[in-house]
Scaffold this motif. Structure first.
Motif, PDB file in Angstrom:
ATOM      1  N   SER A  74       0.454  -1.890  -0.660  1.00  0.00           N
ATOM      2  CA  SER A  74       0.244   0.283   0.506  1.00  0.00           C
ATOM      3  C   SER A  74       1.006   1.241   0.122  1.00  0.00           C
ATOM      4  O   SER A  74       2.370   1.521  -0.412  1.00  0.00           O
ATOM      5  CB  SER A  74      -1.073   0.153   1.069  1.00  0.00           C
ATOM      6  OG  SER A  74      -0.198   0.322   2.702  1.00  0.00           O
ATOM      7  N   ARG A  75       0.266   2.050  -0.292  1.00  0.00           N
ATOM      8  CA  ARG A  75       1.012   4.085  -0.194  1.00  0.00           C
ATOM      9  C   ARG A  75       0.586   4.542  -0.020  1.00  0.00           C
ATOM     10  O   ARG A  75      -0.999   4.371  -0.006  1.00  0.00           O
ATOM     11  CB  ARG A  75       1.601   3.784  -2.132  1.00  0.00           C
ATOM     12  CG  ARG A  75       0.493   4.192  -2.616  1.00  0.00           C
ATOM     13  CD  ARG A  75       1.206   4.048  -4.360  1.00  0.00           C
ATOM     14  NE  ARG A  75       1.889   5.865  -4.669  1.00  0.00           N
ATOM     15  CZ  ARG A  75       2.853   5.472  -4.668  1.00  0.00           C
ATOM     16  NH1 ARG A  75       3.379   4.323  -5.958  1.00  0.00           N
ATOM     17  NH2 ARG A  75       3.815   6.415  -5.112  1.00  0.00           N
ATOM     18  N   ASP A  76       0.684   6.268   0.978  1.00  0.00           N
ATOM     19  CA  ASP A  76       0.345   6.813   1.373  1.00  0.00           C
ATOM     20  C   ASP A  76       1.396   8.185   0.792  1.00  0.00           C
ATOM     21  O   ASP A  76       2.183   8.380   1.471  1.00  0.00           O
ATOM     22  CB  ASP A  76       0.465   7.312   2.873  1.00  0.00           C
ATOM     23  CG  ASP A  76      -0.523   8.234   3.787  1.00  0.00           C
ATOM     24  OD1 ASP A  76      -0.143   9.273   2.732  1.00  0.00           O
ATOM     25  OD2 ASP A  76      -0.379   7.584   4.653  1.00  0.00           O
ATOM     26  N   ASN A  77       0.390   8.674  -0.628  1.00  0.00           N
ATOM     27  CA  ASN A  77       1.167   9.724  -1.327  1.00  0.00           C
ATOM     28  C   ASN A  77       1.665  11.761  -0.400  1.00  0.00           C
ATOM     29  O   ASN A  77       2.308  11.857  -1.115  1.00  0.00           O
ATOM     30  CB  ASN A  77      -0.078  10.098  -2.506  1.00  0.00           C
ATOM     31  CG  ASN A  77       0.679   8.845  -3.127  1.00  0.00           C
ATOM     32  OD1 ASN A  77       1.880   8.467  -3.875  1.00  0.00           O
ATOM     33  ND2 ASN A  77       0.057   9.185  -4.355  1.00  0.00           N
ATOM     34  N   ALA A  78       1.077  11.626   0.241  1.00  0.00           N
ATOM     35  CA  ALA A  78       0.333  12.500   1.677  1.00  0.00           C
ATOM     36  C   ALA A  78       1.321  12.469   2.281  1.00  0.00           C
ATOM     37  O   ALA A  78       2.679  13.420   2.465  1.00  0.00           O
ATOM     38  CB  ALA A  78      -0.336  12.904   2.274  1.00  0.00           C
ATOM     39  N   LYS A  79       1.884  10.631   2.675  1.00  0.00           N
ATOM     40  CA  LYS A  79       3.301  10.686   3.269  1.00  0.00           C
ATOM     41  C   LYS A  79       4.904  10.166   2.304  1.00  0.00           C
ATOM     42  O   LYS A  79       5.670   9.826   3.156  1.00  0.00           O
ATOM     43  CB  LYS A  79       3.088   9.639   4.584  1.00  0.00           C
ATOM     44  CG  LYS A  79       1.894  10.098   5.218  1.00  0.00           C
ATOM     45  CD  LYS A  79       1.276   9.245   6.883  1.00  0.00           C
ATOM     46  CE  LYS A  79       0.778   9.495   7.684  1.00  0.00           C
ATOM     47  NZ  LYS A  79       0.243   8.597   9.049  1.00  0.00           N
ATOM     48  N   ASN A  80       4.632  10.164   1.792  1.00  0.00           N
ATOM     49  CA  ASN A  80       5.466   9.716   0.332  1.00  0.00           C
ATOM     50  C   ASN A  80       5.743   8.523   1.062  1.00  0.00           C
ATOM     51  O   ASN A  80       6.817   8.573   1.315  1.00  0.00           O
ATOM     52  CB  ASN A  80       7.024  10.618   0.275  1.00  0.00           C
ATOM     53  CG  ASN A  80       6.217  12.126   0.180  1.00  0.00           C
ATOM     54  OD1 ASN A  80       5.128  11.809  -1.203  1.00  0.00           O
ATOM     55  ND2 ASN A  80       6.842  12.806  -0.174  1.00  0.00           N
ATOM     56  N   THR A  81       5.083   7.526   1.111  1.00  0.00           N
ATOM     57  CA  THR A  81       5.850   6.444   1.517  1.00  0.00           C
ATOM     58  C   THR A  81       5.055   4.870   1.138  1.00  0.00           C
ATOM     59  O   THR A  81       3.821   5.714   1.262  1.00  0.00           O
ATOM     60  CB  THR A  81       5.220   6.423   3.786  1.00  0.00           C
ATOM     61  OG1 THR A  81       6.268   7.589   4.701  1.00  0.00           O
ATOM     62  CG2 THR A  81       5.962   5.173   4.488  1.00  0.00           C
ATOM     63  N   VAL A  82       5.623   4.035   1.085  1.00  0.00           N
ATOM     64  CA  VAL A  82       5.292   2.935   1.122  1.00  0.00           C
ATOM     65  C   VAL A  82       5.249   2.692   2.057  1.00  0.00           C
ATOM     66  O   VAL A  82       6.686   1.975   2.312  1.00  0.00           O
ATOM     67  CB  VAL A  82       5.570   2.086  -0.532  1.00  0.00           C
ATOM     68  CG1 VAL A  82       7.726   2.249  -0.593  1.00  0.00           C
ATOM     69  CG2 VAL A  82       4.464   1.402  -1.209  1.00  0.00           C
ATOM     70  N   TYR A  83       4.665   0.562   1.652  1.00  0.00           N
ATOM     71  CA  TYR A  83       4.138  -0.263   2.532  1.00  0.00           C
ATOM     72  C   TYR A  83       4.438  -1.761   2.282  1.00  0.00           C
ATOM     73  O   TYR A  83       3.637  -1.477   1.357  1.00  0.00           O
ATOM     74  CB  TYR A  83       2.748  -0.307   3.664  1.00  0.00           C
ATOM     75  CG  TYR A  83       2.909   1.770   4.845  1.00  0.00           C
ATOM     76  CD1 TYR A  83       2.322   2.163   4.115  1.00  0.00           C
ATOM     77  CD2 TYR A  83       3.625   1.584   5.512  1.00  0.00           C
ATOM     78  CE1 TYR A  83       2.242   3.870   4.367  1.00  0.00           C
ATOM     79  CE2 TYR A  83       3.527   3.393   6.253  1.00  0.00           C
ATOM     80  CZ  TYR A  83       2.819   4.429   5.909  1.00  0.00           C
ATOM     81  OH  TYR A  83       2.752   5.181   6.290  1.00  0.00           O
ATOM     82  N   LEU A  84       4.647  -2.580   2.824  1.00  0.00           N
ATOM     83  CA  LEU A  84       4.795  -4.101   2.736  1.00  0.00           C
ATOM     84  C   LEU A  84       4.117  -4.471   4.239  1.00  0.00           C
ATOM     85  O   LEU A  84       5.280  -4.883   4.574  1.00  0.00           O
ATOM     86  CB  LEU A  84       5.664  -4.577   2.628  1.00  0.00           C
ATOM     87  CG  LEU A  84       5.557  -6.122   2.298  1.00  0.00           C
ATOM     88  CD1 LEU A  84       4.448  -6.300   1.266  1.00  0.00           C
ATOM     89  CD2 LEU A  84       6.420  -6.320   1.846  1.00  0.00           C
ATOM     90  N   GLN A  85       2.980  -5.181   4.347  1.00  0.00           N
ATOM     91  CA  GLN A  85       2.238  -5.610   5.327  1.00  0.00           C
ATOM     92  C   GLN A  85       2.672  -7.400   4.861  1.00  0.00           C
ATOM     93  O   GLN A  85       2.076  -7.498   4.304  1.00  0.00           O
ATOM     94  CB  GLN A  85       0.686  -5.551   5.730  1.00  0.00           C
ATOM     95  CG  GLN A  85       0.077  -6.211   6.520  1.00  0.00           C
ATOM     96  CD  GLN A  85       0.381  -6.302   7.879  1.00  0.00           C
ATOM     97  OE1 GLN A  85       0.729  -4.776   8.454  1.00  0.00           O
ATOM     98  NE2 GLN A  85       1.140  -6.493   9.211  1.00  0.00           N
ATOM     99  N   MET A  86       3.124  -7.696   6.241  1.00  0.00           N
ATOM    100  CA  MET A  86       3.688  -9.687   5.680  1.00  0.00           C
ATOM    101  C   MET A  86       3.183 -10.224   6.408  1.00  0.00           C
ATOM    102  O   MET A  86       3.510  -9.960   7.853  1.00  0.00           O
ATOM    103  CB  MET A  86       4.742  -9.244   5.536  1.00  0.00           C
ATOM    104  CG  MET A  86       5.634  -8.410   4.433  1.00  0.00           C
ATOM    105  SD  MET A  86       7.546  -8.523   4.854  1.00  0.00           S
ATOM    106  CE  MET A  86       8.283  -8.241   6.167  1.00  0.00           C
ATOM    107  N   ASN A  87       2.304 -10.758   6.221  1.00  0.00           N
ATOM    108  CA  ASN A  87       1.886 -11.894   7.539  1.00  0.00           C
ATOM    109  C   ASN A  87       2.059 -13.799   6.810  1.00  0.00           C
ATOM    110  O   ASN A  87       2.622 -13.783   5.786  1.00  0.00           O
ATOM    111  CB  ASN A  87      -0.050 -11.668   7.137  1.00  0.00           C
ATOM    112  CG  ASN A  87      -0.678  -9.913   7.362  1.00  0.00           C
ATOM    113  OD1 ASN A  87      -0.042  -9.667   8.542  1.00  0.00           O
ATOM    114  ND2 ASN A  87      -1.301  -9.654   7.078  1.00  0.00           N
ATOM    115  N   SER A  88       1.629 -13.968   8.472  1.00  0.00           N
ATOM    116  CA  SER A  88       1.478 -15.497   7.859  1.00  0.00           C
ATOM    117  C   SER A  88       3.542 -15.878   7.295  1.00  0.00           C
ATOM    118  O   SER A  88       3.943 -16.512   6.338  1.00  0.00           O
ATOM    119  CB  SER A  88       0.714 -16.328   7.337  1.00  0.00           C
ATOM    120  OG  SER A  88      -0.091 -15.966   7.494  1.00  0.00           O
TER     121      SER A  88
END
Length: 122
Positions: free
Chosen positions: A71-85
């Motif tokens: 996912s990404r938040d363009n207002a925060k200039n950040t991309v995320y990677l949520q890793m489960n299991s």
């Protein structure tokens, strides 16, 4: 000067979760597609996931589909990677990358972070 700085890596037991972040600066973040790649010891860098500039287009490697979420938040200039299991085979250095279009091809990305280590114990 463009910088991509990953954070959130660490040691986790199999079945656990981690959330990686990649903070970007020095570029118009909302204009760039972003990708996550990983590289395990002795192996080539491999594609994990990518997301278009708007977040409207997302693609995952088969090995992480259903477990990881980009996912990404363009207002925060950040991309995320949520890793489960998480599995031991997810152990690798994880890199974020920025490019003009979302692609599984690492060479197509213009900018790279320094990487963050993820270690999954069995």
């Amino acid at each position: 000067q463009v910088e991509l700085i990953e954070s959130g890596g660490g040691l986790v037991q199999a079945g656990g979760s981690l959330r990686l972040s990649c903070a970007a600066s020095g570029l118009t973040f909302s204009s760039y597609a972003m990708g996550w790649f990983r590289q395990a010891p002795g192996k080539e860098r491999e594609f994990v996931a990518h997301i278009s500039w708007s977040g409207g287009s997302i693609f995952y490697a088969d090995s992480v589909k259903g477990r990881f979420t980009i996912s990404r938040d363009n207002a925060k200039n950040t991309v995320y990677l949520q890793m489960n299991s998480l599995k031991p085979e997810d152990t690798a250095v994880y890199y974020c990358a920025g490019g003009w279009k979302p692609t599984v091809v690492a060479a197509a990305y213009n900018y790279w972070g320094q990487g963050t280590q993820v270690t999954v114990s069995s």
